[in-house]
Scaffold this active site. Structure first.
Site, PDB file in Angstrom:
ATOM      1  N   SER A 177      44.321  39.904  43.510  1.00 53.15           N
ATOM      2  CA  SER A 177      44.429  40.960  42.505  1.00 53.15           C
ATOM      3  C   SER A 177      43.430  40.752  41.370  1.00 53.15           C
ATOM      4  O   SER A 177      42.849  41.573  40.891  1.00 53.15           O
ATOM      5  CB  SER A 177      45.670  41.130  42.038  1.00 53.15           C
ATOM      6  OG  SER A 177      46.202  39.759  41.415  1.00 53.15           O
ATOM      7  N   HIS A 205      46.208  45.829  46.806  1.00 51.93           N
ATOM      8  CA  HIS A 205      45.057  46.065  46.258  1.00 51.93           C
ATOM      9  C   HIS A 205      44.433  46.539  47.616  1.00 51.93           C
ATOM     10  O   HIS A 205      43.059  46.793  47.534  1.00 51.93           O
ATOM     11  CB  HIS A 205      44.324  45.076  45.578  1.00 51.93           C
ATOM     12  CG  HIS A 205      45.041  44.818  44.329  1.00 51.93           C
ATOM     13  ND1 HIS A 205      44.842  45.712  43.126  1.00 51.93           N
ATOM     14  CD2 HIS A 205      46.037  43.886  43.883  1.00 51.93           C
ATOM     15  CE1 HIS A 205      45.490  45.069  42.007  1.00 51.93           C
ATOM     16  NE2 HIS A 205      46.201  43.906  42.584  1.00 51.93           N
ATOM     17  N   LYS A 232      49.539  51.870  42.749  1.00 47.56           N
ATOM     18  CA  LYS A 232      47.927  51.434  42.478  1.00 47.56           C
ATOM     19  C   LYS A 232      47.011  52.556  43.049  1.00 47.56           C
ATOM     20  O   LYS A 232      47.276  53.692  42.445  1.00 47.56           O
ATOM     21  CB  LYS A 232      47.893  49.951  43.039  1.00 47.56           C
ATOM     22  CG  LYS A 232      48.155  49.183  42.040  1.00 47.56           C
ATOM     23  CD  LYS A 232      48.216  47.410  42.289  1.00 47.56           C
ATOM     24  CE  LYS A 232      48.811  46.838  41.197  1.00 47.56           C
ATOM     25  NZ  LYS A 232      49.183  45.391  41.461  1.00 47.56           N
TER      26      LYS A 232
HETATM   27  C1  LIG Z   1      50.430  45.106  40.970  1.00 47.54           C
HETATM   28  C2  LIG Z   1      50.597  44.172  41.974  1.00 47.54           C
HETATM   29  C3  LIG Z   1      52.110  43.942  42.382  1.00 47.54           C
HETATM   30  C4  LIG Z   1      53.238  44.338  41.861  1.00 47.54           C
HETATM   31  O1  LIG Z   1      53.339  45.798  42.061  1.00 47.54           O
HETATM   32  P1  LIG Z   1      54.087  46.978  41.343  1.00 47.54           P
HETATM   33  O2  LIG Z   1      54.334  48.069  41.950  1.00 47.54           O
HETATM   34  O3  LIG Z   1      52.832  47.096  40.006  1.00 47.54           O
HETATM   35  O4  LIG Z   1      55.234  46.329  40.465  1.00 47.54           O
HETATM   36  C5  LIG Z   1      52.423  42.741  43.495  1.00 47.54           C
HETATM   37  N1  LIG Z   1      51.399  42.335  44.153  1.00 47.54           N
HETATM   38  C6  LIG Z   1      50.168  42.340  43.567  1.00 47.54           C
HETATM   39  C7  LIG Z   1      49.057  41.537  44.313  1.00 47.54           C
HETATM   40  C8  LIG Z   1      49.642  43.173  42.464  1.00 47.54           C
HETATM   41  O5  LIG Z   1      48.518  43.163  42.154  1.00 47.54           O
END
Ligand SMILES: *Cc1c(COP(=O)(O)O)cnc(C)c1O
Length: 374
Positions: A177, A205, A232
């Site tokens: 990330s 991602h 995302k």
């Molecule tokens: C953002 C993220 C999460 C958490 O996801 P949310 O739905 O925002 O709680 C988990 N793992 C990674 C690698 C992330 O970047």
């Protein structure tokens, strides 16, 4: 209260005191940040879906038809038709037997690891894994072995050296990330098979963005559990874990972050369903191609080939000053500091979107050169 104030002051002195910037949307390639218009290089809305009318309409229709809240957890009275349909849609998209919705990716990761593992187990975790995976390891109380970042050889040694356990689990981000690089998934799956371990991959991602139909990087590799977020690239909110039916059922039985929480609101579920359907439309395919073209455009100028570009600065304070200097020029690239990244590796995290124009990318490249960051 004095001690609390002192603790906050310590954070400030170390350049680590965070604040929530006021942002005005809608989420797009431009935002209003602290009252000033800026090109947005800080969101995970990689395909522009967060502000897309398809999601808006799906959510509005679902609210008209079903109301808003789910009213209860899935295992009590909250297991509604849209939840069941979305889980089937995700399993079909992923090519897995089953999928289970969670309220957030954070809860999915915490539940996935702590639901599968207990004190009699061992978990092998990449040193740059997301905080939610780390917290899942901690909460499981399994023995946690941290291996060097994306280093299959180091993992092989650690698997070979680990004492016997009831269950072994390898966990990793697929696209990291804060670094934008990728885990060596083929090698990691081979190690999982060789050492009779399970492997769970966080595709936060990658889904929407990478792989055929935006399915991510795990397809066809033999990964046991694929976790992804709907918040995302998919532009909404929520998350899932997909995999073989018995594993997914075990999570339903054991993952406390699934069991003891209210089911997702129906409009949120409907928007996610519409977003996944959209991925295989001509517009969805074109958005993925455009994001790849934007990645290529930056790569031709010496940047890493990823939609997440870490621009290493080092110190926390220097990073925030540079982020501020960019904002003065109308460019929003959030500075990332510990504990999100290891000490001494603070950075600007530039996130590319399909909806960025070449002129917007050029203005970033010029400003970074101007500020002698690159
Ligand atoms: C953002 C993220 C999460 C958490 O996801 P949310 O739905 O925002 O709680 C988990 N793992 C990674 C690698 C992330 O970047």
């Amino acid at each position: 209260m004095d001690k609390v104030r002192a603790e906050l002051q310590q954070l400030a002195d170390a350049g680590l005191r965070r604040r929530m910037r006021p942002i005005d949307g809608p989420q797009g390639p431009e935002l209003v940040v602290d009252g000033r218009r800026a090109i947005n290089f800080s969101s995970n809305n990689y395909l522009g879906l967060a502000g897309h009318p398809i999601l808006q309409r799906a959510a509005a229709r679902a609210a008209d038809e079903h109301g808003f809240g789910a009213g209860a957890s899935r295992l009590i009275a909250g297991n509604l038709a849209p939840h069941r349909a979305l889980e089937q849609r995700i399993a079909r998209w992923k090519g897995t037997e089953a999928a289970l919705l969670f309220s957030t990716g954070y809860q999915a990761n915490v539940g996935m690891i702590s639901g599968l593992l207990g004190p009699e187990d061992v978990v092998f975790s990449d040193e740059l894994n997301h905080a939610s995976l780390i917290d899942g390891c901690r909460l499981s109380r399994a023995r946690t072995v941290v291996y060097r970042h994306a280093d299959a050889d180091d993992l092989a040694q650690k698997l070979a050296a680990a004492p016997p356990a009831r269950r072994r689990l390898i966990v990793t981000d697929s696209v990291f990330s804060m670094d934008g690089d990728r885990a060596p998934l083929v090698e990691l799956v081979a190690l999982a098979r060789r050492f009779e371990a399970l492997i769970a991959v966080d595709e936060a991602h990658a889904v929407g963005v990478l792989g055929e139909d935006g399915v991510g990087l795990c397809a066809g590799l033999g990964v046991d559990l694929q976790m992804g977020t709907l918040g995302k690239a998919l532009g909404g909110f929520g998350a899932y874990v997909a995999g073989a039916a018995p594993l997914v059922e075990l999570l339903l039985q054991r993952a406390r972050s699934f069991i003891f929480t209210t089911a997702l609101p129906v409009p949120v579920v409907a928007a996610a369903h519409a977003a996944i359907d959209w991925l295989i439309t001509d517009e969805g395919r074109a958005a993925r191609r455009q994001l790849a073209a934007n990645v290529d455009w930056m790569a031709a100028r010496g940047y890493p080939r990823s939609h997440i570009l870490p621009i290493q600065i080092g110190g926390a304070r220097a990073t925030m000053e540079l982020s501020e200097a960019l904002l003065q020029r109308g460019l929003f690239a959030q500075g990332i500091r510990p504990p999100t990244v290891p000490p001494g590796t603070s950075r600007l995290r530039v996130a590319l979107m399909a909806t960025h124009t070449e002129a917007q990318l050029a203005s970033l490249v010029d400003a970074l050169a101007d500020l002698r960051i690159r």
